[in-house]
Design a protein around this motif. Structure first.
Motif, PDB file in Angstrom:
ATOM      1  N   PRO A  51       0.821  -1.209   0.000  1.00 55.44           N
ATOM      2  CA  PRO A  51       0.000   0.000   0.000  1.00 55.44           C
ATOM      3  C   PRO A  51       0.860   1.267   0.000  1.00 55.44           C
ATOM      4  O   PRO A  51       2.009   1.242   0.434  1.00 55.44           O
ATOM      5  CB  PRO A  51      -0.778  -0.109   1.311  1.00 55.44           C
ATOM      6  N   VAL A  52       0.280   2.335  -0.500  1.00 50.48           N
ATOM      7  CA  VAL A  52       0.944   3.634  -0.376  1.00 50.48           C
ATOM      8  C   VAL A  52       0.838   4.060   1.087  1.00 50.48           C
ATOM      9  O   VAL A  52      -0.265   4.097   1.652  1.00 50.48           O
ATOM     10  CB  VAL A  52       0.274   4.694  -1.271  1.00 50.48           C
ATOM     11  N   LEU A  53       1.982   4.334   1.681  1.00 45.71           N
ATOM     12  CA  LEU A  53       2.019   4.670   3.106  1.00 45.71           C
ATOM     13  C   LEU A  53       2.151   6.166   3.289  1.00 45.71           C
ATOM     14  O   LEU A  53       2.910   6.831   2.559  1.00 45.71           O
ATOM     15  CB  LEU A  53       3.203   3.961   3.765  1.00 45.71           C
ATOM     16  N   ARG A  89     -15.539   9.330   2.294  1.00 42.42           N
ATOM     17  CA  ARG A  89     -14.431   8.402   2.545  1.00 42.42           C
ATOM     18  C   ARG A  89     -13.145   8.978   1.962  1.00 42.42           C
ATOM     19  O   ARG A  89     -13.090   9.283   0.758  1.00 42.42           O
ATOM     20  CB  ARG A  89     -14.757   7.063   1.890  1.00 42.42           C
ATOM     21  N   PRO A  90     -12.118   9.151   2.768  1.00 43.32           N
ATOM     22  CA  PRO A  90     -10.904   9.822   2.264  1.00 43.32           C
ATOM     23  C   PRO A  90     -10.022   8.904   1.422  1.00 43.32           C
ATOM     24  O   PRO A  90     -10.085   7.688   1.540  1.00 43.32           O
ATOM     25  CB  PRO A  90     -10.185  10.229   3.554  1.00 43.32           C
ATOM     26  N   ASP A  91      -9.233   9.526   0.613  1.00 42.93           N
ATOM     27  CA  ASP A  91      -8.214   8.829  -0.168  1.00 42.93           C
ATOM     28  C   ASP A  91      -6.935   9.643   0.033  1.00 42.93           C
ATOM     29  O   ASP A  91      -6.610  10.516  -0.754  1.00 42.93           O
ATOM     30  CB  ASP A  91      -8.631   8.802  -1.648  1.00 42.93           C
ATOM     31  N   PRO A 139      -6.734  -0.604   8.635  1.00 46.79           N
ATOM     32  CA  PRO A 139      -6.021  -0.225   7.418  1.00 46.79           C
ATOM     33  C   PRO A 139      -4.523  -0.019   7.664  1.00 46.79           C
ATOM     34  O   PRO A 139      -4.130   0.502   8.704  1.00 46.79           O
ATOM     35  CB  PRO A 139      -6.693   1.097   7.030  1.00 46.79           C
ATOM     36  N   LEU A 182      -1.957   2.209   6.987  1.00 48.20           N
ATOM     37  CA  LEU A 182      -1.908   3.576   6.470  1.00 48.20           C
ATOM     38  C   LEU A 182      -0.512   4.178   6.513  1.00 48.20           C
ATOM     39  O   LEU A 182      -0.138   4.946   5.643  1.00 48.20           O
ATOM     40  CB  LEU A 182      -2.844   4.476   7.290  1.00 48.20           C
ATOM     41  N   GLN A 232     -17.939   3.049  -0.281  1.00 46.85           N
ATOM     42  CA  GLN A 232     -18.793   4.186   0.044  1.00 46.85           C
ATOM     43  C   GLN A 232     -19.935   3.770   0.962  1.00 46.85           C
ATOM     44  O   GLN A 232     -20.575   4.609   1.581  1.00 46.85           O
ATOM     45  CB  GLN A 232     -19.357   4.820  -1.235  1.00 46.85           C
ATOM     46  N   ARG A 247      -1.588  -3.701  -5.533  1.00 45.47           N
ATOM     47  CA  ARG A 247      -1.678  -2.344  -4.991  1.00 45.47           C
ATOM     48  C   ARG A 247      -3.138  -1.922  -4.831  1.00 45.47           C
ATOM     49  O   ARG A 247      -3.502  -1.238  -3.881  1.00 45.47           O
ATOM     50  CB  ARG A 247      -0.973  -1.358  -5.916  1.00 45.47           C
ATOM     51  N   ALA A 276      -4.450  -3.455  -1.820  1.00 51.63           N
ATOM     52  CA  ALA A 276      -3.916  -2.714  -0.668  1.00 51.63           C
ATOM     53  C   ALA A 276      -4.715  -1.431  -0.460  1.00 51.63           C
ATOM     54  O   ALA A 276      -5.020  -1.040   0.676  1.00 51.63           O
ATOM     55  CB  ALA A 276      -2.441  -2.385  -0.897  1.00 51.63           C
ATOM     56  N   PHE A 277      -5.055  -0.800  -1.542  1.00 52.38           N
ATOM     57  CA  PHE A 277      -5.880   0.416  -1.465  1.00 52.38           C
ATOM     58  C   PHE A 277      -7.233   0.085  -0.826  1.00 52.38           C
ATOM     59  O   PHE A 277      -7.730   0.812   0.048  1.00 52.38           O
ATOM     60  CB  PHE A 277      -6.071   0.988  -2.869  1.00 52.38           C
ATOM     61  N   GLN A 299      -7.871  -2.251   1.237  1.00 48.67           N
ATOM     62  CA  GLN A 299      -7.662  -2.496   2.667  1.00 48.67           C
ATOM     63  C   GLN A 299      -7.569  -1.183   3.429  1.00 48.67           C
ATOM     64  O   GLN A 299      -8.075  -1.058   4.546  1.00 48.67           O
ATOM     65  CB  GLN A 299      -6.377  -3.320   2.837  1.00 48.67           C
ATOM     66  N   GLN A 300      -6.960  -0.174   2.819  1.00 43.14           N
ATOM     67  CA  GLN A 300      -6.852   1.134   3.468  1.00 43.14           C
ATOM     68  C   GLN A 300      -8.203   1.831   3.564  1.00 43.14           C
ATOM     69  O   GLN A 300      -8.433   2.641   4.453  1.00 43.14           O
ATOM     70  CB  GLN A 300      -5.889   2.031   2.689  1.00 43.14           C
ATOM     71  N   GLN A 301      -9.052   1.541   2.631  1.00 44.15           N
ATOM     72  CA  GLN A 301     -10.310   2.271   2.556  1.00 44.15           C
ATOM     73  C   GLN A 301     -11.367   1.746   3.512  1.00 44.15           C
ATOM     74  O   GLN A 301     -12.335   2.438   3.817  1.00 44.15           O
ATOM     75  CB  GLN A 301     -10.862   2.198   1.123  1.00 44.15           C
ATOM     76  N   LEU A 302     -11.196   0.533   3.973  1.00 37.27           N
ATOM     77  CA  LEU A 302     -12.202  -0.017   4.878  1.00 37.27           C
ATOM     78  C   LEU A 302     -12.045   0.566   6.279  1.00 37.27           C
ATOM     79  O   LEU A 302     -10.929   0.816   6.721  1.00 37.27           O
ATOM     80  CB  LEU A 302     -12.064  -1.540   4.946  1.00 37.27           C
TER      81      LEU A 302
END
Lengths: 697, 113
Positions: A109-111, A128-130, A283, A285, B39, B61, B64-65, B67-70
């Motif tokens: 993942p992008v950290l 929801r943030p990105d 996540p 992060l 969402q 990737r 992984a994204f 996973q970050q979004q949950l």
């Protein structure tokens, strides 16, 4: 989408060329984060677990990946991956990192950079943030405004939520719910008489990170309070009226500057005990992907220690984490010029790497001794979610102050009539010398209500929590509130009940204001804010939490202003050291207890205190008498004789109807008290000794 | 084999069905599904990979994204992933963050639904 990467190795110190006009030069391992220099942007990130590290650049406008640049091995120093990227425009690119633990390539993942000074991708509240990291220019025009210097015992702290403070009805600001909205309310804060605002979390957090839904509508509930930080150096972008680009940084700095210009200090409520990464299901992060073992506590089986009940626990006394926390605090103290910090669940910062409490936690000592932080207030919430309660034993190093929950509990119980013993509240009014002996009154932050639990008005109206709207079946939030509903649970038209509640709110405000230590109010308590019985409104991003400027109780607001002005006018209430109970010269003791008759303490349900400060050189003496009756009947109390040459005058009597409960102590309209007082049931009276014949018009 | 992906919801569970070869070129399609899924308030994201033949670095990737979004507390369940895909997940460093299952699970809430 393919992204350009470096191809051929080159000798250390030479320039490497990439696609998109980017050039890579040696970095600086001593500068974590992203730093703009004359050569470009220096990127540095620490990781002991990554074999390789990659910088990912994004288009600031679209969020699309522009390039992935590996940190050259020859620029690496120890566990510090560093390089300078020339040609990267800080205004048009965002960044992140990809750690490569096993040489399989940058597929993780992008950290987020732990040192990121701002995040993009979370500009819109509720979406929801990105997240991506922004490169920030620290320059800001402070316009020559300097920090106000206020000693702890002179503080009046006002705890507020940036969004909730101006998001409600009739707030009358241009940008409700923002830093700018708070700035517009500075005249209100000045007029109220507070001189320090404590901002609930403003580090970037994800309010959509809450699994619970509104049981009525099914709509997702927000993590409104924000005790789940994503980036410790970055301000919450969605709190800015202009959340894009440099807006949040500029706007929060502007808020601090203008508060300072108004003589008001700024304390940040900082959450350094856990992060939004949660446990193994959370996540990945930032810290988890960079150095999980250094930043978080783990059990013997490798699972996350959950001492915060949020999923993870920051490994605060690991040297790497310690440095990160210190750098974070220094950053906010220097670049935002904040005046202090309130540390959420501070005992977590006192734990060692196995999770057990340390006798001399290096982090707390380092914070206390740090020269950059020397002027900052350091306020601990002295208990954590695992039951570690360090109230009174928190390692203070001569600096640390504490949220004094014993004050809260003692005053609540006494006023609610749960006890008729006034011995403990008497200690609390004295600055809790039993708890903070040798540390001065400023160690004790005194409050009856805070963001946690019932607002003050609800403390007088509810005995049970009513948290069904939180989506957890009503079982969340504290069970014991030491509250009394005055005979009816919740809203009522009964004038007797309403009269009692009005008294109880005033009683609490008055006792906080006349106590030694640091008084703290939660925003809205000065005008009767209610959460309708919800005592855990962390997820109520709605009228339950927002301050309703149209519904404020004007008489209560006037009362609060008056009691804060009274505190300001009377140094006897703001003594730095705990006042002794004996007089050194045989005169009036600095602090003495009384009863229905002078010098006869111990009356059931009666707290009667004389606070005396003899005149010194050019300063006149100052003497205040406080009497609180928690019994449901009227009683007669004879105050001790006032000091020679003075007479008692009535300042406050909460037994009087609202609007008639405060009196001037000088000039026209003052009320002399030549004889015994009649204390109404559940009421507090405050007298002040006034020189006879002075300032009469 | 061409890549296909589609998304379904059951209560608070989102299931993404993946099949074929997930190349970098097809990653935007998967990302779009993931962005759509997160969402909604989810307690679980199931990635059904029984028919997924291969996955590129960009595909990992993208996961992984996801996973970050949950939100915290939400589970990611990967079922039916073959050895190559499992290795890629490990390389991405988030195999600890997901539950890897060999067979397609049926969750209680799905039975109730």
């Amino acid at each position: 989408m393919s992204t350009p990467t470096l191809q051929a190795p080159s000798p250390a110190g030479t320039v490497r060329r990439t696609g998109r006009g980017l050039r890579v030069l040696p970095g600086d391992a001593r500068r974590p984060g992203a730093t703009v220099t004359g050569d470009g942007v220096v990127f540095t990130v620490y990781s002991s677990t990554a074999r390789r590290m990659h910088l990912v650049l994004f288009d600031a406008g679209t969020g699309a990946e522009l390039a992935t640049l590996p940190f050259p091995d020859e620029y690496r120093t120890g566990h510090a991956f560093t390089m300078t990227v020339a040609g990267a425009d800080p205004d048009t690119v965002h960044y992140g990192f990809r750690a490569e633990p096993d040489g399989a390539g940058p597929v993780g993942p992008v950290l987020l950079d732990p040192y990121a000074k701002a995040l993009a991708g979370g500009e819109e509240w509720g979406r929801r943030p990105d997240y991506r990291c922004r490169i920030v220019d620290d320059a800001f025009d402070w316009q020559g405004v300097t920090r106000p210097r206020i000693a702890p015992q002179d503080l009046v702290v006002y705890e507020l939520h940036v969004r909730g403070f101006t998001r409600g009805r009739a707030c009358g600001v241009r940008f409700p719910g923002t830093y700018d909205g708070v700035r517009e309310k500075i005249p209100y804060l000045r007029d109220l008489g507070v001189n320090c605002v404590e901002l609930m979390p403003v580090f970037e957090f994800d309010e959509t990170d809450n699994p619970f839904t509104d049981p009525a509508s099914g709509a997702p509930l927000r993590n409104y309070w924000g005790y789940n930080p994503v980036a410790w150096f970055a301000p919450k972008a969605a709190y800015a009226a202009d959340p894009w680009g440099a807006g949040p940084v500029r706007e929060l700095k502007t808020l601090v500057r203008e508060l300072h210009r108004a003589g008001i200090q700024v304390v940040l409520d900082v959450v350094l005990n856990h992060t939004a990464e949660g446990d193994h299901r959370g996540p990945v992060l930032s810290l988890r992907g960079l150095d999980d073992g250094a930043y978080y506590l783990h059990g013997p089986d490798g699972s996350y220690r959950n001492l915060t009940r949020t999923g993870n626990t920051v490994n605060a006394n690991h040297p790497l984490t310690r440095a990160l926390i210190l750098d974070c605090l220094r950053y906010w103290a220097t670049q935002y010029r904040v005046d202090g910090f309130r540390f959420d669940m501070a005992p977590i910062l006192a734990r060692g790497q196995d999770g057990s409490p340390l006798e001399r936690p290096p982090l707390l000592e380092a914070i206390a001794a740090d020269p950059v932080l020397a002027g900052c207030h350091l306020i601990a919430e002295p208990f954590d979610a695992d039951g570690l309660d360090l109230l009174g034993t928190f390692p203070r190093h001569g600096r640390w102050m504490e949220w004094n929950a014993r004050f809260q509990y003692a005053v609540r119980r006494f006023l609610a009539g749960h006890t008729t013993d006034a011995a403990e509240p008497a200690l609390r009014l004295r600055g809790s010398p039993d708890v903070y002996a040798g540390h001065g009154t400023g160690a004790s932050v005194n409050f009856v209500a805070s963001h946690d639990g019932f607002p003050l008005a609800d403390w007088t109206a509810y005995e049970q929590r009513h948290n069904e709207a939180n989506g957890e079946g009503g079982g969340d939030g504290p069970h014991d509130n030491a509250s009394w509903n005055a005979g009816h649970e919740g809203p009522t038209d009964d004038p007797g009940v309403l009269r009692l509640r009005a008294r109880q709110v005033r009683n609490a405000l008055l006792l906080v204001a006349v106590s030694h230590g640091v008084p703290m109010l939660a925003a809205g308590d000065e005008s009767g804010r209610s959460q309708h019985g919800n005592n855990n409104a962390y997820c109520q991003d709605n009228e339950t939490s927002w301050l309703d400027w149209a519904a404020g109780d004007a008489a209560l607001l006037a009362f609060t202003r008056a009691v804060l002005a009274f505190r300001r006018a009377h140094p006897v209430l703001r003594r730095r050291d705990h006042p002794p109970a004996e007089a050194p010269d045989g005169g009036l003791p600095p602090y003495s207890l009384h009863g229905e008759r002078p010098w006869q303490p111990g009356a059931d349900g009666l707290l009667a205190v004389l606070m005396h400060r003899p005149g010194q050189a050019a300063e006149p003496g100052d003497t205040v008498f406080v009497a609180a009756n928690n019994r449901p009947w009227e009683r007669r109390v004879e105050p001790p004789p006032p000091p020679g040459g003075t007479e008692w005058r009535l300042f406050a009597d909460t037994g009087a109807p609202p609007g008639h409960d405060i009196h001037p102590t000088e000039g026209t309209g003052h009320v002399p008290v030549p004889g015994p007082l009649t204390l109404a049931d559940h009421s507090v009276t405050v007298l002040v000794a006034h020189p006879m014949g002075r300032n009469e018009r | 084999m061409s890549f296909e992906a589609y998304l379904g919801f059951t209560d608070s569970t989102a299931t993404v069905y993946l099949s074929g070869d997930l190349t970098d070129k097809r990653v935007p399609a998967l990302r779009s599904l993931v962005e759509h899924a997160v969402q909604r308030p989810l307690s679980r994201l199931v990635l059904r990979m029984t028919d997924l033949e291969s996955i590129s670095a960009g595909g990992v990737r993208c996961l992984a994204f996801a996973q970050q979004q949950l939100p915290q507390g939400a589970d990611i369940v990967v079922d039916g992933a073959g050895p190559q895909i499992r290795q890629m997940l490990r390389s991405g460093g988030f195999d600890q963050a997901v539950t890897l299952l060999a067979e397609t699970p049926v969750f209680d809430d799905q039975i109730a639904a």
